[in-house]
Design a protein around this motif. Structure first.
Motif, PDB file in Angstrom:
ATOM      1  N   ALA A 143       0.289  -1.109  -0.167  1.00 16.67           N
ATOM      2  CA  ALA A 143      -0.479  -0.313   0.254  1.00 16.67           C
ATOM      3  C   ALA A 143       1.131   1.642  -0.011  1.00 16.67           C
ATOM      4  CB  ALA A 143      -1.060   0.142   1.652  1.00 16.67           C
ATOM      5  N   SER A 144       2.421   1.543   0.603  1.00 14.85           N
ATOM      6  CA  SER A 144       2.917   2.611   0.798  1.00 14.85           C
ATOM      7  C   SER A 144       3.629   2.423  -0.504  1.00 14.85           C
ATOM      8  CB  SER A 144       3.761   2.270   1.939  1.00 14.85           C
ATOM      9  OG  SER A 144       3.253   2.355   2.702  1.00 14.85           O
ATOM     10  N   ALA A 145       3.667   1.526  -1.429  1.00 14.59           N
ATOM     11  CA  ALA A 145       4.662   1.465  -2.853  1.00 14.59           C
ATOM     12  C   ALA A 145       3.641   2.410  -3.130  1.00 14.59           C
ATOM     13  CB  ALA A 145       5.443   0.615  -2.860  1.00 14.59           C
ATOM     14  N   TRP A 146       2.149   1.552  -3.412  1.00 15.28           N
ATOM     15  CA  TRP A 146       0.701   1.986  -4.247  1.00 15.28           C
ATOM     16  C   TRP A 146       0.933   3.740  -4.412  1.00 15.28           C
ATOM     17  CZ3 TRP A 146      -4.301   3.757  -3.589  1.00 15.28           C
ATOM     18  CH2 TRP A 146      -4.938   3.916  -4.188  1.00 15.28           C
ATOM     19  N   SER A 152      -1.442   6.896  -9.551  1.00 16.52           N
ATOM     20  CA  SER A 152      -1.245   5.323  -9.237  1.00 16.52           C
ATOM     21  C   SER A 152      -3.310   6.328  -8.931  1.00 16.52           C
ATOM     22  CB  SER A 152      -1.984   5.279  -7.415  1.00 16.52           C
ATOM     23  OG  SER A 152      -0.315   4.399  -6.968  1.00 16.52           O
ATOM     24  N   LEU A 153      -3.983   7.986  -8.638  1.00 18.91           N
ATOM     25  CA  LEU A 153      -4.775   7.703  -8.433  1.00 18.91           C
ATOM     26  C   LEU A 153      -5.252   8.688  -8.297  1.00 18.91           C
ATOM     27  CD1 LEU A 153      -4.074   8.029  -4.429  1.00 18.91           C
ATOM     28  CD2 LEU A 153      -6.318   6.791  -5.755  1.00 18.91           C
ATOM     29  N   LEU A 235      -7.233   2.731  -1.784  1.00 15.71           N
ATOM     30  CA  LEU A 235      -6.983   3.894  -1.225  1.00 15.71           C
ATOM     31  C   LEU A 235      -7.746   4.022   0.445  1.00 15.71           C
ATOM     32  CD1 LEU A 235      -5.765   6.239  -0.466  1.00 15.71           C
ATOM     33  CD2 LEU A 235      -7.687   7.908  -1.193  1.00 15.71           C
ATOM     34  N   TRP A 236      -9.351   3.592  -0.050  1.00 13.76           N
ATOM     35  CA  TRP A 236     -10.031   2.977   1.095  1.00 13.76           C
ATOM     36  C   TRP A 236      -9.871   1.670   2.143  1.00 13.76           C
ATOM     37  CZ3 TRP A 236     -11.928   6.867   4.004  1.00 13.76           C
ATOM     38  CH2 TRP A 236     -12.030   8.182   3.517  1.00 13.76           C
ATOM     39  N   ALA A 237      -9.300   1.267   1.088  1.00 17.36           N
ATOM     40  CA  ALA A 237      -8.514   0.226   1.770  1.00 17.36           C
ATOM     41  C   ALA A 237      -7.969   0.041   2.498  1.00 17.36           C
ATOM     42  CB  ALA A 237      -8.686  -0.882   1.234  1.00 17.36           C
ATOM     43  N   ALA A 238      -6.474   0.808   2.590  1.00 17.07           N
ATOM     44  CA  ALA A 238      -5.786   0.972   3.142  1.00 17.07           C
ATOM     45  C   ALA A 238      -6.068   1.423   4.003  1.00 17.07           C
ATOM     46  CB  ALA A 238      -4.681   1.933   2.180  1.00 17.07           C
ATOM     47  N   PHE A 239      -6.814   3.052   3.898  1.00 21.32           N
ATOM     48  CA  PHE A 239      -7.545   3.565   5.185  1.00 21.32           C
ATOM     49  C   PHE A 239      -7.935   2.287   6.302  1.00 21.32           C
ATOM     50  CE2 PHE A 239     -11.118   5.387   7.225  1.00 21.32           C
ATOM     51  CZ  PHE A 239     -10.536   5.727   8.100  1.00 21.32           C
TER      52      PHE A 239
END
Length: 271
Positions: A143-146, A152-153, A235-239
């Motif tokens: 997630a940090s790399a993404w 990505s966004l 992004l929200w899954a990483a949150f």
């Protein structure tokens, strides 16, 4: 992270929502959102009645609306269709009116959220408390790399009014109509960003409350918006992974293995 933001008291016709502080502007956001909806989308949310101060804290008094909170079970097709109509009416509030109201970007909005999540994931956590520390670390690193990849966004947009927090408990169903409550984090946003947030909300996703495709169809996202929504879901899954790391309230409140399940879900979105 502050977990209790307000207290609620009820009469037969009113709800008094007292916020614990003035610091984050929740009362002003709630009042502005409810006022806009009363003017441009009546029936979607409670009517605002008055503002007060109680024991040094701000209070918003609103009408009490019928219905029981959703959650715990998948929405029926009728509930999904009604929720989609309510969200569509919310997003269709004229943008000029939202801007004229003084509302700013929603809490955890599209222009700032990725950097915040990256910072949270970068904070040290004792992953030895996890059932599978290696799996969780793998997901944190991915997630940090993404998030570090500028491609990505999508480019952030602030083009609509949003509720921000669509915990299923914030949707009231009276047997015919879904109505929305809890606009303390609402503000300017992007419908695609909002829907990504809503379908990834852990309270809804773990219980299978929202049928993602059916809800998107009910809201009526355009093809380009659907692509943006898909891009925002990791992004929200990483949150939520960050919220479920040891040291955070989500880790304490959820059963053992929830963090690993979220890590697995995030990796599925990223691959």
């Amino acid at each position: 992270m502050q977990t209790q933001t307000h207290d609620l008291t009820f009469t037969t016709s009113e709800v008094r929502k007292r916020y614990v502080s003035w610091d984050r502007g929740e009362a002003d956001r709630e009042w502005a959102c409810l006022t806009l909806l009363a003017q441009h989308a009546p029936g979607v949310a409670p009517k605002p009645l008055r503002k007060e101060t109680s024991d040094g804290g701000p209070v918003v008094v609103m009408e009490r609306i019928p219905g029981e909170p959703l959650g715990g079970a998948p929405l029926t097709s009728a509930q999904t269709a009604s929720l989609g109509r309510a969200l569509r009416r919310l997003y269709d509030v004229p943008l000029e009116a939202v801007r004229d109201s003084g509302l700013q970007e929603r809490i955890y909005g599209p222009t700032t959220h990725a950097a915040m999540v990256a910072e949270w994931l970068g904070d040290s956590s004792d992953l030895t408390q996890c059932r599978d520390a290696e799996q969780v670390q793998w997901a944190v690193d991915a997630a940090s790399a993404w998030l570090a990849d500028p491609d990505s966004l999508p480019e952030p947009q602030l083009v609509a009014l949003g509720i921000s927090d669509l915990n299923p408990a914030n949707v009231l169903w009276d047997g015919d109509i879904c109505r929305l409550v809890d606009f303390e984090d609402g503000g300017l946003t992007d419908p695609a960003y909002e829907l990504a947030d809503h379908v990834e909300h852990i309270a809804g996703r773990l219980a299978g409350v929202f049928d993602r495709d059916a809800l998107v169809d009910a809201v009526g996202l355009a093809p380009e918006e659907r692509e943006r929504m898909r891009a925002y879901r990791p992004l929200w899954a990483a949150f939520w992974l960050a919220m479920l790391l040891p040291g955070n309230g989500g880790f304490r409140r959820n059963p053992s293995g929830t963090t690993e399940a979220q890590a697995k879900h995030l990796m599925e979105l990223l691959t």
